[in-house]
Scaffold this active site. Sequence first.
Site, PDB file in Angstrom:
ATOM      1  CE  LYS A 185      -2.307  -1.259   3.696  1.00 40.12           C
ATOM      2  NZ  LYS A 185      -1.740  -2.621   3.904  1.00 40.12           N
ATOM      3  CB  THR A 186       3.764   2.336   2.042  1.00 33.87           C
ATOM      4  OG1 THR A 186       3.043   2.214   3.273  1.00 33.87           O
ATOM      5  CG2 THR A 186       4.664   3.563   2.100  1.00 33.87           C
TER       6      THR A 186
ATOM      7  NE  ARG B  88       6.408  -4.324   5.423  1.00 34.07           N
ATOM      8  CZ  ARG B  88       5.362  -3.570   5.731  1.00 34.07           C
ATOM      9  NH1 ARG B  88       4.522  -3.959   6.666  1.00 34.07           N
ATOM     10  NH2 ARG B  88       5.164  -2.432   5.101  1.00 34.07           N
TER      11      ARG B  88
ATOM     12  CG  ASP C 290       0.083   3.505   6.789  1.00 32.01           C
ATOM     13  OD1 ASP C 290      -0.816   2.788   6.316  1.00 32.01           O
ATOM     14  OD2 ASP C 290       1.148   3.046   7.229  1.00 32.01           O
TER      15      ASP C 290
ATOM     16  CB  THR D 167      -4.670  -3.246   8.307  1.00 33.40           C
ATOM     17  OG1 THR D 167      -4.887  -2.557   9.544  1.00 33.40           O
ATOM     18  CG2 THR D 167      -3.266  -2.929   7.811  1.00 33.40           C
TER      19      THR D 167
END
Length: 367
Positions: free
Chosen positions: A87-88, A240, A132, A181
Site C-alpha cells: 500500500k505504501t 514484505r 496510513d 488494514t
Amino acid sequence: MNWDDTSSEPQAAAWADGGADAAERLVGGAADGEDQAVEAALRPKSLGEFVGQERVREQLDLVLKAALARGATADHVLLSGAPGLGKTTLSMIIAAEMNAPLRITSGPAIQHAGDLAAILSSLQEGEVLFLDEIHRMSRPAEEMLYMAMEDFRVDVIVGKGPGATAIPLELPPFTLVGATTRAGLLPPPLRDRFGFTGHMEFYESGELERVIHRSALLLDLEIDAEGAAEIAGRSRGTPRIANRLLRRVRDYAQVKADGRITREVAAVALAVYEVDARGLDRLDRAVLQALLKLFGGGPVGLSTLAVAVGEERETVEEVAEPFLVREGLLARTPRGRVATPAAWAHLGLVPPQQAAGGGTLPGLFGA
C-alpha cells in the site's frame, strides 16, 4: 479481524495494525526499522515495475493516465489489505506517476482537527497526501476531512464558546491516498468520498518468486529458481515477509555456505529461524500443538488456548490465528477453536478417534 472480540478497541487495533510484539516476528506483516530501510531501496518506482496486484494496477493505471490527460489531480484513492502487501509503495508510485510531491503521515498521528488542518493548509497544488492507517484517525479530524476531500476547503474554528468563529480556508486540489488494514472500521461517509478503492490481495507463490528475484538482483545476491521458490513458499503471500526471509537466508548463506542461495541453503536457514515449510513460526506451531495435544483438536475457548501457550489472549487472536485460519489449519466456531484435518496432518499427528480405529473427532465439522 476480530470474530468474537471482547477486548478494548484501542488494544485490538494496536494488534491488528502490527504492534511491537508482532513486528518482532520474522513472519509478521508489520515493518520494523530494518524493513523500512531496506524497503526504501527495494521499492519499485513505477506501476510497470510493481509485481502482483494485476487488477488494482490496471485500474489504477487508467485512473492516473486519465487524470494526466485532463490536466487534473487524480481522484482520491483508498487502498485496503493486510500489512506488507504494497500500500505504501503504491502511494509513492501514484505520486511519481502524477509528477507530484508526496507527503506521508498516519492516522494515529492526527488526534485533533487542528493537526489535520495544519497538514492540509500546507499542501501544494496537485500534491499527494498519503494517510496510513486512516481508520485510526480521530473523529473530529475525520469529519474535517470530509469537506477537504469533497470541496477542497476546511473551516478553522477560532475561539471557544459563543464567541467562536469559523474561518473558511480554501485548499489547493490534492489527491488523498488512504491506506487501511481494517476497511470495515471506516465510516461510510468517508469511504464514499474516495473515487477509487482497491483491495490488495495476498500474493501467489509465482508472484513472490518474481519479487525475490528482483530483490536479490538489487541486493547483489546469487539465488537460483529453486531457492526463490523455497523462500516464496514460506512467505505467507506477503512481499514484505519474502524480502525479510531473503535477508535472513542471505546471512546464513554468507556465514555457513558459499553465499549462493539454493533450495537446500534456504531450507536449512529458515529451519534455523523456526519458519517451517508452510510459513508457520514458533507461535503458530505452539498454538496448533496446544490445540491438538492438550485439547484433542478442540473445541476450546480462546482464553484457555492462550493460557496453554503462555501468551496474551490478543496475541493468539490477532497475531497467530488469522494466518492459521487462512491456511485452513484452524477454525473459529461458536463453541471455540477447533483444528482441521490439515492441522493434524501438518504436525504429523493422528486424531485420537482415528488412532483408535474410529472416525473423526465427535462434534467437529458436522461429524
